[in-house]
Design a protein around this motif. Structure first.
Motif, PDB file in Angstrom:
ATOM      1  N   SER A 144     -13.397  -8.469  -0.085  1.00  0.00           N
ATOM      2  CA  SER A 144     -14.512  -7.525  -0.246  1.00  0.00           C
ATOM      3  C   SER A 144     -14.633  -7.054  -1.690  1.00  0.00           C
ATOM      4  CB  SER A 144     -14.314  -6.314   0.676  1.00  0.00           C
ATOM      5  OG  SER A 144     -13.175  -5.566   0.264  1.00  0.00           O
ATOM      6  N   GLY A 145     -13.715  -7.494  -2.555  1.00  0.00           N
ATOM      7  CA  GLY A 145     -13.752  -7.111  -3.961  1.00  0.00           C
ATOM      8  C   GLY A 145     -12.871  -5.923  -4.301  1.00  0.00           C
ATOM      9  N   LYS A 146     -12.212  -5.345  -3.298  1.00  0.00           N
ATOM     10  CA  LYS A 146     -11.334  -4.199  -3.536  1.00  0.00           C
ATOM     11  C   LYS A 146     -10.028  -4.669  -4.171  1.00  0.00           C
ATOM     12  CE  LYS A 146      -8.855  -0.482  -1.136  1.00  0.00           C
ATOM     13  NZ  LYS A 146      -8.508   0.113   0.176  1.00  0.00           N
ATOM     14  N   ARG A 147      -9.578  -3.958  -5.209  1.00  0.00           N
ATOM     15  CA  ARG A 147      -8.346  -4.323  -5.901  1.00  0.00           C
ATOM     16  C   ARG A 147      -7.137  -3.720  -5.200  1.00  0.00           C
ATOM     17  NH1 ARG A 147      -7.025  -7.095 -10.037  1.00  0.00           N
ATOM     18  NH2 ARG A 147      -9.224  -7.476 -10.489  1.00  0.00           N
ATOM     19  N   VAL A 148      -6.116  -4.548  -5.029  1.00  0.00           N
ATOM     20  CA  VAL A 148      -4.863  -4.134  -4.399  1.00  0.00           C
ATOM     21  C   VAL A 148      -3.733  -4.382  -5.386  1.00  0.00           C
ATOM     22  CG1 VAL A 148      -3.249  -4.532  -2.504  1.00  0.00           C
ATOM     23  CG2 VAL A 148      -5.716  -4.655  -2.090  1.00  0.00           C
ATOM     24  N   VAL A 187       4.028  -1.406   8.698  1.00  0.00           N
ATOM     25  CA  VAL A 187       4.312  -2.337   7.597  1.00  0.00           C
ATOM     26  C   VAL A 187       2.997  -2.857   7.023  1.00  0.00           C
ATOM     27  CG1 VAL A 187       5.360  -4.570   6.999  1.00  0.00           C
ATOM     28  CG2 VAL A 187       6.531  -3.026   8.594  1.00  0.00           C
ATOM     29  N   VAL A 188       2.927  -2.985   5.698  1.00  0.00           N
ATOM     30  CA  VAL A 188       1.732  -3.540   5.052  1.00  0.00           C
ATOM     31  C   VAL A 188       1.881  -5.060   4.986  1.00  0.00           C
ATOM     32  CG1 VAL A 188       0.372  -3.655   2.940  1.00  0.00           C
ATOM     33  CG2 VAL A 188       1.355  -1.467   3.671  1.00  0.00           C
ATOM     34  N   PHE A 189       0.971  -5.769   5.624  1.00  0.00           N
ATOM     35  CA  PHE A 189       0.957  -7.233   5.581  1.00  0.00           C
ATOM     36  C   PHE A 189      -0.172  -7.690   4.657  1.00  0.00           C
ATOM     37  CE2 PHE A 189       3.429  -6.559   9.345  1.00  0.00           C
ATOM     38  CZ  PHE A 189       4.230  -7.686   9.490  1.00  0.00           C
ATOM     39  N   LEU A 190       0.181  -8.463   3.645  1.00  0.00           N
ATOM     40  CA  LEU A 190      -0.805  -9.003   2.709  1.00  0.00           C
ATOM     41  C   LEU A 190      -0.753 -10.529   2.766  1.00  0.00           C
ATOM     42  CD1 LEU A 190      -0.113  -6.719  -0.384  1.00  0.00           C
ATOM     43  CD2 LEU A 190      -1.896  -6.420   1.350  1.00  0.00           C
ATOM     44  N   PHE A 191      -1.917 -11.157   2.879  1.00  0.00           N
ATOM     45  CA  PHE A 191      -1.994 -12.612   2.963  1.00  0.00           C
ATOM     46  C   PHE A 191      -2.658 -13.130   1.692  1.00  0.00           C
ATOM     47  CE2 PHE A 191      -1.354 -11.003   7.109  1.00  0.00           C
ATOM     48  CZ  PHE A 191      -0.607 -11.961   7.783  1.00  0.00           C
TER      49      PHE A 191
END
Length: 425
Positions: free
Chosen positions: A287-291, A330-334
């Protein structure tokens, strides 16, 4: 199945290429470009140009020409031109190369779900051709060592018979499918085989009236933590059928899982990385959001590096989806990495995949570094392959890094242990 067959096929190609090293690098790059061509007529033209430009000899360079004929055949198959596919398959001189491309062709059609009748015919012809030459010494290329050739012949039986059995089962011919899956698994330690092979075998065991044998094998795989989600579901149904109680079945399976988890946690703790800060990264999602990783300090973070072209990555997704739903804390990032093309093309491809497959996870896009050869996050974590799973504790320390995929259950069990250990830090 395609992965196994292709791997053995490519191992054979490497041997052939080593035997004739002249201009191999340039020839290899031209053949790679040709293989990527989707238009069959352009693929055929490219093959003829390569043969002419490199003055390939039909005898000395037969291995290269076989590969190119196979690629042309597959390009026609992708376009539904089956007579042309068969024409170029017949141009392949070495029978092992011929059956390899035929098996890849039947796998492509089977995965597409189209032309089921022709898919079965092609798979049947593949095993028929393999059976006709497996014990024929004249089928072995002159520069291929006898011992290696015999080993390849034994290994080839597995994917060829497995593919045919899978297709027969899909077409409702379970008795014949059971005959061929039994041939595929002959002389193999079943628990060391691919999970989809075991799942197909146990399904067919049940179908042909050997329910007890299916139950014993499923229970064995569950006890050693190597079953798949499909195998677990089949085992659960068989236990309920035996006990008549869903509650007692759940209690039994939960106790089994706790025993596995306890043992695995002790083994996993030995692999924990000490005193290493996790490399920071700042990537955008679809979506363009920076992480940014630094912003997530205070939470356990699990990163899954994957790509749309990576079959094992895709295969591990159901397990990762189940795991992420079980751990909302828990934060899951793919992180999609290694995607070809421009950033815009890669993002579009990943977005299309996510929408098509209703992918519920939080997907980030890895960025090319300035050398345009490596990717930012993948390079920072020194990945040697994907899928790769990373576990970071609340303090931002890298605790675990692992790659590869075996079964759903193994992924879940391993990450459950890693998450539990990370929480204790």
């Amino acid at each position: 199945m395609k992965t196994i067959t292709t791997l053995w096929f490519m191992m054979m190609i490497c041997v052939a290429w080593n035997a004739n090293a002249q201009n191999t690098e340039t020839l290899a790059s031209r053949m790679k470009s040709m293989a990527a061509e989707k238009d069959p007529e352009k693929s055929r033209t490219a093959m003829n140009r390569i043969i002419k430009d490199f003055k390939l000899d039909t005898i000395k360079d037969a291995a290269h020409i076989d590969i190119m004929n196979g690629e042309v055949a597959l390009s026609y198959l992708h376009n539904g031109a089956f007579p042309k596919f068969e024409t170029y398959i017949q141009q392949i001189k070495n029978k092992f190369n011929q059956t390899s491309f035929m098996n890849m062709g039947s796998d492509i059609l089977f995965r597409s779900g189209a032309h089921r009748h022709y898919t079965e015919i092609l798979a049947k012809e593949t095993v028929g051709l393999y059976d006709s030459y497996k014990n024929d010494p004249t089928a072995r290329p002159a520069d291929f060592p006898v011992e290696d050739w015999n080993r390849f012949m034994r290994m080839a039986a597995y994917p060829y018979y497995q593919s045919y059995a899978e297709i027969l089962h899909a077409n409702g011919k379970d008795e014949l499918a059971f005959f061929y899956i039994s041939k595929a698994l002959k002389d193999h330690q079943v628990e060391e085989l691919m999970p989809q092979s075991i799942a197909l075998y146990t399904t067919l065991l049940e179908s042909v009236g050997q329910e007890d044998k299916a139950y014993d094998l499923l229970l064995k795989m569950a006890k050693i933590g190597k079953s798949s989600l499909a195998m677990n579901d089949q085992l659960k149904k068989l236990i309920i059928k035996r006990t008549g109680s869903e509650d007692s079945t759940s209690i039994f399976l939960d106790a089994l899982q706790k025993n596995i988890s306890k043992t695995l946690k002790a083994e996993t703790a030995k692999k924990m990385i000490a005193n290493q800060e996790a490399p920071n990264f700042s990537l955008t999602d679809l979506s363009g959001k920076r992480v940014t990783l630094a912003d997530l300090q205070g939470k356990i973070v699990v990163i899954d590096f994957w790509a749309t072209w990576c079959a094992p990555c895709i295969a591990s997704m159901p397990a990762m989806q189940k795991l992420s739903s079980q751990h909302p804390e828990v934060v899951f990032l793919f992180i999609a990495t290694g995607e070809n093309g421009t950033d815009a093309e890669a993002r579009a491809r990943v977005s299309t995949y996510v929408k098509k497959n209703k992918f519920p996870m939080h997907v980030l896009m890895d960025n090319y570094l300035t050398d345009h050869k490596r990717f930012q996050a993948a390079a920072a974590y020194k990945l040697t392959g994907i899928p790769a799973k990373i576990v970071i504790d609340r303090h931002g320390n890298l605790r675990f890094s692992t790659n590869g995929f075996t079964t759903d259950t193994e992924v879940i069990n391993e990450l459950e242990a890693m998450i539990a250990i990370a929480k204790e830090q």
